[in-house]
Design a protein around this motif. Sequence first.
Motif, PDB file in Angstrom:
ATOM      1  N   UNK A  45       0.828  -1.206   0.000  1.00 35.95           N
ATOM      2  CA  UNK A  45       0.000   0.000   0.000  1.00 35.95           C
ATOM      3  C   UNK A  45       0.866   1.261   0.000  1.00 35.95           C
ATOM      4  N   UNK A  46       1.769   1.413  -0.991  1.00 37.48           N
ATOM      5  CA  UNK A  46       2.668   2.570  -0.983  1.00 37.48           C
ATOM      6  C   UNK A  46       1.983   3.895  -1.316  1.00 37.48           C
ATOM      7  N   UNK A  47       0.784   3.866  -1.850  1.00 39.88           N
ATOM      8  CA  UNK A  47       0.093   5.091  -2.252  1.00 39.88           C
ATOM      9  C   UNK A  47      -0.892   5.565  -1.195  1.00 39.88           C
ATOM     10  N   UNK A  48      -1.731   4.692  -0.718  1.00 42.81           N
ATOM     11  CA  UNK A  48      -2.726   5.077   0.280  1.00 42.81           C
ATOM     12  C   UNK A  48      -2.187   4.971   1.703  1.00 42.81           C
ATOM     13  N   UNK A  49      -1.178   4.148   1.890  1.00 37.48           N
ATOM     14  CA  UNK A  49      -0.662   3.854   3.236  1.00 37.48           C
ATOM     15  C   UNK A  49      -1.780   3.299   4.121  1.00 37.48           C
ATOM     16  N   UNK A  50      -2.683   2.537   3.502  1.00 35.27           N
ATOM     17  CA  UNK A  50      -3.832   1.939   4.204  1.00 35.27           C
ATOM     18  C   UNK A  50      -3.819   0.430   3.941  1.00 35.27           C
ATOM     19  N   UNK A  51      -2.980  -0.302   4.688  1.00 35.17           N
ATOM     20  CA  UNK A  51      -2.913  -1.754   4.480  1.00 35.17           C
ATOM     21  C   UNK A  51      -4.195  -2.443   4.938  1.00 35.17           C
ATOM     22  N   UNK A  52      -4.586  -3.465   4.191  1.00 35.45           N
ATOM     23  CA  UNK A  52      -5.783  -4.232   4.500  1.00 35.45           C
ATOM     24  C   UNK A  52      -5.460  -5.712   4.379  1.00 35.45           C
ATOM     25  N   UNK A  53      -5.959  -6.509   5.314  1.00 36.47           N
ATOM     26  CA  UNK A  53      -5.840  -7.968   5.271  1.00 36.47           C
ATOM     27  C   UNK A  53      -7.233  -8.552   5.367  1.00 36.47           C
ATOM     28  N   UNK A  54      -7.451  -9.658   4.670  1.00 31.51           N
ATOM     29  CA  UNK A  54      -8.763 -10.308   4.710  1.00 31.51           C
ATOM     30  C   UNK A  54      -8.588 -11.816   4.756  1.00 31.51           C
ATOM     31  N   UNK A  55      -9.521 -12.453   5.433  1.00 26.53           N
ATOM     32  CA  UNK A  55      -9.601 -13.920   5.471  1.00 26.53           C
ATOM     33  C   UNK A  55     -11.057 -14.291   5.244  1.00 26.53           C
ATOM     34  N   UNK A  56     -11.295 -15.215   4.325  1.00 24.09           N
ATOM     35  CA  UNK A  56     -12.643 -15.747   4.140  1.00 24.09           C
ATOM     36  C   UNK A  56     -12.622 -17.231   4.472  1.00 24.09           C
ATOM     37  N   UNK A  57     -13.675 -17.670   5.116  1.00 21.24           N
ATOM     38  CA  UNK A  57     -13.828 -19.091   5.443  1.00 21.24           C
ATOM     39  C   UNK A  57     -14.728 -19.714   4.394  1.00 21.24           C
TER      40      UNK A  57
END
Length: 125
Positions: free
Chosen positions: A17-29
């Motif tokens: 996320x070098x542009x927004x500086x807003x890292x996101x992680x997701x997990x789906x079951x």
Amino acid sequence: MEEITPRLQRLMSKAYAPYSHYPVAAIVKGESGRLFEGVNVENASYALARCAEQGAVSRMVAEGDRKILEVWVMTQDGGTPCGGCRQILAEFAKPETLVHCLSADGQEFTHTLGELLPHAFRLEP
């Protein structure tokens, strides 16, 4: 099974996320009970960026699952999936599917997918 929060924290540190500086992680079951991970991957051409939820769903489909039983998303502030990701989740999940939105400092907000996207587009009535 490994606890979800530390797993999401490790994933979030891998986001690009070098542009927004807003890292996101997701997990789906998935319907198999397996957990599928994704992180956001930004691009200098913004339209080519991919959300964490999209990556997790793509991985789930590639591994053969077609139904989402539960979703976890972690951001710095506990943000919810974007509108496009809500629609992607709706393709594979029911309106009552739980979507857990966690902040990096440990707060958790749980919604149903139907609450997040009350009028999802569906091909079937």
